[in-house]
Structures are given as structure tokens and as C-alpha cells.
Design a protein around this motif. Structure first.
Motif, PDB file in Angstrom:
ATOM      1  N   ASP A  54       0.863  -1.174   0.000  1.00 13.28           N
ATOM      2  CA  ASP A  54       0.000   0.000   0.000  1.00 13.28           C
ATOM      3  C   ASP A  54       0.902   1.226   0.000  1.00 13.28           C
ATOM      4  N   VAL A  55       0.582   2.189  -0.851  1.00  9.09           N
ATOM      5  CA  VAL A  55       1.330   3.434  -0.923  1.00  9.09           C
ATOM      6  C   VAL A  55       0.376   4.555  -0.520  1.00  9.09           C
ATOM      7  N   PHE A  56       0.658   5.179   0.627  1.00 12.13           N
ATOM      8  CA  PHE A  56      -0.184   6.221   1.202  1.00 12.13           C
ATOM      9  C   PHE A  56       0.361   7.605   0.889  1.00 12.13           C
ATOM     10  N   THR A  57      -0.544   8.570   0.769  1.00 14.82           N
ATOM     11  CA  THR A  57      -0.214   9.985   0.709  1.00 14.82           C
ATOM     12  C   THR A  57      -0.831  10.633   1.946  1.00 14.82           C
ATOM     13  N   LEU A  58      -0.057  11.505   2.599  1.00 15.00           N
ATOM     14  CA  LEU A  58      -0.482  12.161   3.833  1.00 15.00           C
ATOM     15  C   LEU A  58      -0.766  13.638   3.597  1.00 15.00           C
TER      16      LEU A  58
END
Length: 127
Positions: free
Chosen positions: A105-109
Motif C-alpha cells: 500500500d502506498v499512502f499519501t499524507l
């Protein structure tokens, strides 16, 4: 973990974001969809190959409600963070047939460390 532009505020947001990412899996594992929702930005976007694309907190919560709780389970192997991005490797055990798939999973904050979005990739063995 590195800071973005040398800003202490941003590295604190990254640390908060990592905590939120870890908590998101915990909340989904125990079926606490409200807890999961508390970590999401209002404009969150989710792209997963196993569900409808989610735009906005309400839609993402609706799509994730069917995945939340036992026996579905996320086992986290590694968390890597830099600036406004967090990558997670792990294994997802789905219901009802208990199929287990490795994922990234690649998250953006957001600047506050809230979850603005994530994209999931599954490992598929070559034929």
C-alpha cells in the motif's frame, strides 16, 4: 524518516502519518470503521484492485465496511516513510475463503499527517 524541506513540522506530520497508517490496519482488523474514518482526510481517495475506487471519506468508509473485522486481517511486514509518503508491505487474508495475498500500500499524507489516499498493489505469482 527524513523531513521535507528541513521542516520539523513536516517530519512530525510524517511521524503522525505513520502512526495513522498503522492504526488504520488495526481498526480495519478489529472492525472499528469509525476509528478508521477518524484517520481519513475528508477528500481521501483509495485505489484498490479488489474494490470500487473510493472518493471522499463517506464513500471510502462504505467500501471498507465490508472488509472490516475478523476474519479479514492485515499482517504488516514493513513500513517505509518519507515526507508525505508511506509505503507498507504486508499480507492480507480475505474472507470467506481465507485467501492470503501479499500487498504493498502506498499512502499519501496531508500536512497534518491524515490519510489523504492510498493505492494497493497485490503480488501475483507468474504463471
Amino acid at each position: 524518516m527524513t523531513s521535507h524541506g528541513g521542516s520539523l513540522k513536516y517530519s512530525a506530520a510524517t511521524a503522525a502519518g505513520v502512526d495513522h497508517v498503522r492504526l488504520s490496519y488495526h481498526y480495519l482488523n478489529i472492525g472499528d470503521i469509525d476509528g478508521f474514518g477518524s484517520l481519513l482526510d475528508e477528500n481521501v481517495q483509495v485505489l484498490r484492485p479488489d474494490m470500487v475506487h473510493g472518493n471522499g471519506r463517506d464513500e471510502v468508509l462504505r467500501t471498507h465496511a465490508r472488509l472490516a473485522g475478523p476474519p479479514s486481517h492485515h499482517q504488516i511486514y514493513k513500513v517505509i516513510a518519507d515526507g508525505d509518503g508511506v509505503a507498507v508491505t504486508g499480507r492480507y487474508t480475505d474472507l470467506p475463503d481465507r485467501t492470503a495475498l501479499d500487498f504493498v500500500d502506498v499512502f499519501t499524507l496531508t500536512d497534518e499527517g491524515m490519510l489523504l489516499g492510498y493505492r494497493r498493489f497485490y503480488y501475483v505469482a507468474p504463471a
